[in-house]
Design an enzyme around this catalytic site. Structure first.
Site, PDB file in Angstrom:
ATOM      1  N   ARG A  19       6.190  12.421 -12.333  1.00  0.00           N
ATOM      2  CA  ARG A  19       6.319  11.060 -12.875  1.00  0.00           C
ATOM      3  C   ARG A  19       7.742  10.847 -13.374  1.00  0.00           C
ATOM      4  O   ARG A  19       8.298  11.699 -14.063  1.00  0.00           O
ATOM      5  CB  ARG A  19       5.404  10.877 -14.094  1.00  0.00           C
ATOM      6  CG  ARG A  19       3.970  10.694 -13.814  1.00  0.00           C
ATOM      7  CD  ARG A  19       3.214  10.157 -15.026  1.00  0.00           C
ATOM      8  NE  ARG A  19       3.636  10.690 -16.330  1.00  0.00           N
ATOM      9  CZ  ARG A  19       3.086  10.338 -17.475  1.00  0.00           C
ATOM     10  NH1 ARG A  19       2.110   9.455 -17.499  1.00  0.00           N
ATOM     11  NH2 ARG A  19       3.493  10.855 -18.613  1.00  0.00           N
ATOM     12  N   PHE A  77      -6.588   7.060 -18.946  1.00  0.00           N
ATOM     13  CA  PHE A  77      -6.044   8.241 -19.613  1.00  0.00           C
ATOM     14  C   PHE A  77      -7.212   8.944 -20.306  1.00  0.00           C
ATOM     15  O   PHE A  77      -8.076   8.286 -20.892  1.00  0.00           O
ATOM     16  CB  PHE A  77      -4.969   7.814 -20.629  1.00  0.00           C
ATOM     17  CG  PHE A  77      -4.281   8.980 -21.259  1.00  0.00           C
ATOM     18  CD1 PHE A  77      -3.349   9.715 -20.537  1.00  0.00           C
ATOM     19  CD2 PHE A  77      -4.576   9.368 -22.554  1.00  0.00           C
ATOM     20  CE1 PHE A  77      -2.718  10.817 -21.105  1.00  0.00           C
ATOM     21  CE2 PHE A  77      -3.951  10.464 -23.129  1.00  0.00           C
ATOM     22  CZ  PHE A  77      -3.023  11.192 -22.404  1.00  0.00           C
ATOM     23  N   TYR A  80       5.093   5.417 -29.553  1.00  0.00           N
ATOM     24  CA  TYR A  80       6.170   6.379 -29.234  1.00  0.00           C
ATOM     25  C   TYR A  80       6.632   6.358 -27.779  1.00  0.00           C
ATOM     26  O   TYR A  80       7.468   7.158 -27.396  1.00  0.00           O
ATOM     27  CB  TYR A  80       5.738   7.804 -29.593  1.00  0.00           C
ATOM     28  CG  TYR A  80       4.389   8.227 -29.050  1.00  0.00           C
ATOM     29  CD1 TYR A  80       4.238   8.568 -27.718  1.00  0.00           C
ATOM     30  CD2 TYR A  80       3.272   8.268 -29.883  1.00  0.00           C
ATOM     31  CE1 TYR A  80       3.002   8.928 -27.226  1.00  0.00           C
ATOM     32  CE2 TYR A  80       2.022   8.632 -29.399  1.00  0.00           C
ATOM     33  CZ  TYR A  80       1.898   8.965 -28.075  1.00  0.00           C
ATOM     34  OH  TYR A  80       0.672   9.319 -27.570  1.00  0.00           O
ATOM     35  N   ASP A 126      -5.799  -1.001 -23.348  1.00  0.00           N
ATOM     36  CA  ASP A 126      -4.873   0.036 -23.795  1.00  0.00           C
ATOM     37  C   ASP A 126      -3.535  -0.271 -23.130  1.00  0.00           C
ATOM     38  O   ASP A 126      -3.380  -0.151 -21.911  1.00  0.00           O
ATOM     39  CB  ASP A 126      -5.388   1.426 -23.385  1.00  0.00           C
ATOM     40  CG  ASP A 126      -4.503   2.546 -23.928  1.00  0.00           C
ATOM     41  OD1 ASP A 126      -3.305   2.294 -24.161  1.00  0.00           O
ATOM     42  OD2 ASP A 126      -5.013   3.676 -24.103  1.00  0.00           O
TER      43      ASP A 126
HETATM   44  C1  PLP Z   1      -2.877   5.282 -22.026  1.00  0.00           C
HETATM   45  C2  PLP Z   1      -2.868   6.201 -23.199  1.00  0.00           C
HETATM   46  N1  PLP Z   1      -3.774   6.025 -24.182  1.00  0.00           N
HETATM   47  C3  PLP Z   1      -3.818   6.844 -25.243  1.00  0.00           C
HETATM   48  C4  PLP Z   1      -2.940   7.900 -25.357  1.00  0.00           C
HETATM   49  C5  PLP Z   1      -3.167   8.872 -26.499  1.00  0.00           C
HETATM   50  O1  PLP Z   1      -2.481   8.567 -27.594  1.00  0.00           O
HETATM   51  P1  PLP Z   1      -2.480   9.553 -28.843  1.00  0.00           P
HETATM   52  O2  PLP Z   1      -2.470  10.944 -28.316  1.00  0.00           O
HETATM   53  O3  PLP Z   1      -1.181   9.219 -29.495  1.00  0.00           O
HETATM   54  O4  PLP Z   1      -3.638   9.280 -29.670  1.00  0.00           O
HETATM   55  C6  PLP Z   1      -1.961   8.115 -24.381  1.00  0.00           C
HETATM   56  C7  PLP Z   1      -0.968   9.214 -24.441  1.00  0.00           C
HETATM   57  O5  PLP Z   1      -1.126  10.253 -24.954  1.00  0.00           O
HETATM   58  C8  PLP Z   1      -1.945   7.252 -23.262  1.00  0.00           C
HETATM   59  O6  PLP Z   1      -1.086   7.438 -22.269  1.00  0.00           O
HETATM   60  N1  3DJ Z   2       1.637  12.229 -26.719  1.00  0.00           N
HETATM   61  C1  3DJ Z   2       2.170  13.220 -25.969  1.00  0.00           C
HETATM   62  C2  3DJ Z   2       2.558  14.426 -26.573  1.00  0.00           C
HETATM   63  O1  3DJ Z   2       2.395  14.575 -27.904  1.00  0.00           O
HETATM   64  C3  3DJ Z   2       3.115  15.460 -25.813  1.00  0.00           C
HETATM   65  C4  3DJ Z   2       3.288  15.257 -24.462  1.00  0.00           C
HETATM   66  C5  3DJ Z   2       2.920  14.087 -23.834  1.00  0.00           C
HETATM   67  C6  3DJ Z   2       2.330  13.079 -24.583  1.00  0.00           C
HETATM   68  C7  3DJ Z   2       1.882  11.842 -23.957  1.00  0.00           C
HETATM   69  O2  3DJ Z   2       1.972  10.821 -24.570  1.00  0.00           O
HETATM   70  C8  3DJ Z   2       1.335  11.866 -22.620  1.00  0.00           C
HETATM   71  C9  3DJ Z   2       1.176  10.487 -22.087  1.00  0.00           C
HETATM   72  N2  3DJ Z   2       0.191   9.714 -22.792  1.00  0.00           N
HETATM   73  C10 3DJ Z   2       0.900  10.397 -20.612  1.00  0.00           C
HETATM   74  O3  3DJ Z   2       0.951   9.319 -20.100  1.00  0.00           O
HETATM   75  O4  3DJ Z   2       0.661  11.367 -19.941  1.00  0.00           O
END
Ligand code: PLP
Ligand code: 3DJ
Length: 425
Positions: free
Chosen positions: A393, A152, A245, A220
């Site tokens: 997805r 990611f 979340y 992760d």
């Molecule tokens: C695998 C992964 N790591 C990290 C994140 C980022 O987390 P955050 O935006 O809550 O910091 C996400 C989703 O946004 C994710 O899917």
């Molecule tokens: N954290 C998100 C948000 O604030 C808005 C929309 C999407 C997200 C996501 O978590 C994306 C997610 N990590 C993903 O797997 O694509």
């Protein structure tokens, strides 16, 4: 903001289809699978809009019914009346560890190793730099951070930034590459489940490869924790992070968790210490003296409202075994793929998600018009998401998604993708 467009309007035919023998057989199976599902009733622990098939719990989990009242009470009583005393009287100060203990069983972690606070991005940074420093304590000659090449994006960005700060080379490697780690690797950052394809990497094998090379490993778990067992202690993982979340349903922007294996905690030198990770926070000392145990991994003031929302959300796990969740997740995703195969035009979608058990709890399909299909699905009350350029997805959260939902989603997909004979009108 291509994420927009997923929320649909409640109109139109949602269930129409032709009723061929094949679809009738799928409907019968879905019905039987739902009837024998040991997790069928956990859906009642969530508050979902009627008629909606929500297949985006891998991005934002659904709202557990216990959350609104708990948050309202925290605001009204503990903040409104208790004020500053609530840090002690209402258990606010200890909340990061307390919520960590609720998440620990889902991670296969014995008590005292998980703390909750800050975003996943922040904890990715914290864990990568902490992992780097642990490796340097053993072998100061190591020069590299390895990041999986399907990561990611946020993990890649943070590893790159950590690399610049630390003077480390950042190298991308595929999680199946047996030569991914070597004597130069200090720390490896790997996603357990690929957010795009839903492929699950082999956590025990990758952990042992990294550690055999003398590196520290950071997982992760954002797309796996809450959907399958991860067994961190059993596999000797060093550090792990993940979102609160997604499958943990903590709500938008819920704080993330950070796991630090107990044997490493005394040596942990994390890059974002704050007064809340100090051995005596209220001594207000000039220098940071790390607290013992997992408290050492905390940072600043905990985000109480969202932490307590997550705490209430975790009540949905009462009486639920993570093995049951995994069994249902595999069955649901497998059944959905079967329905997509049976109901959509051959070749219309390419299934990116593995058909074996090396998958997480989502199904990803590729099609050139994926972005255009998403709002049409949402209009028919099926919510998934789109990742560029061409991936649709569908996340299956076993606590609130059933087999009939999976079939209905596949039928709706077939219909919006142009399969006329799957439409009854
Ligand atoms: C695998 C992964 N790591 C990290 C994140 C980022 O987390 P955050 O935006 O809550 O910091 C996400 C989703 O946004 C994710 O899917
Ligand atoms: N954290 C998100 C948000 O604030 C808005 C929309 C999407 C997200 C996501 O978590 C994306 C997610 N990590 C993903 O797997 O694509």
């Amino acid at each position: 903001m291509s994420e927009r467009g997923a929320a649909g309007t409640n109109d139109g035919d949602r269930d129409g289809w032709s009723g061929s023998a094949e679809t009738a057989e799928l409907a019968e199976r879905a019905h039987l699978l739902d009837r024998s599902d040991p997790l069928a009733t956990t859906r009642e622990r969530f508050s979902l809009p009627p008629g909606l098939i929500y297949l985006d719990g891998n991005s934002l989990g659904a709202l557990p019914t216990a959350v609104p009242e708990r948050v309202a009470e925290t605001i009204r009583r503990d903040w409104g009346q208790g004020l500053i005393a609530s840090w002690w009287d209402a258990g606010w100060w200890e909340a990061p560890q307390r919520v960590g203990e609720l998440i620990a069983p889902l991670l296969g972690a014995a008590p005292g190793q998980v703390v909750v606070g800050d975003s996943t991005s922040v904890n990715v940074f914290r864990a990568v730099v902490a992992g780097w420093r642990l490796a340097q304590q053993d072998d100061p000659g190591r020069t590299e951070i390895v990041v999986d090449d399907t990561t990611f994006p946020t993990d890649g960005y943070l590893a790159a930034s950590a690399g610049r700060l630390l003077g480390a080379r950042v190298r991308r490697a595929h999680p199946t590459d047996v030569n991914a780690f070597d004597e130069h690797t200090a720390v490896a950052l790997i996603n357990h489940v690929d957010y795009r394809t839903g492929r699950r990497w082999d956590l025990p094998a990758v952990t042992s490869r990294a550690q055999r090379a003398g590196a520290r490993i950071v997982w992760d778990l954002s797309h796996s924790a809450g959907a399958m067992p991860v067994d961190l202690d059993r596999h000797g993982v060093d550090l792990a992070v993940g979102c609160g979340y997604k499958f943990l349903n903590g709500g938008p922007g819920a704080p993330s968790y950070l796991y630090v294996r107990s044997e490493l905690q005394d040596r942990l030198d994390q890059p974002l210490p704050g007064w809340s990770s100090h051995a005596e926070p209220f001594a207000m000392e000039a220098d940071h003296r790390p607290a013992p145990g997992i408290v050492r991994a905390r940072g600043g003031t905990p985000e109480i409202l969202s932490l307590l929302a997550l705490e209430a959300a975790l009540e949905v796990w009462q009486g639920v075994e993570i093995e049951q969740v995994r069994a249902k997740s595999l069955a649901l995703t497998g059944f959905f793929m079967e329905c997509v195969d049976a109901l959509t035009e051959p070749g219309r979608f390419r299934v990116l998600t593995p058909r074996g058990d090396d998958r997480g709890s989502q199904v990803s399909l590729s099609a050139p018009d994926a972005a255009a299909l998403l709002p049409r699905l949402a209009d028919a009350l099926v919510v998934g998401d789109h990742r560029p350029p061409d991936v649709l997805r569908f996340g299956f959260a076993p606590l609130y998604v059933g087999f009939t939902d999976a079939l209905r989603a596949a039928r709706t997909l077939a219909r919006v993708a142009g399969r006329r004979d799957v439409t009854a009108g």
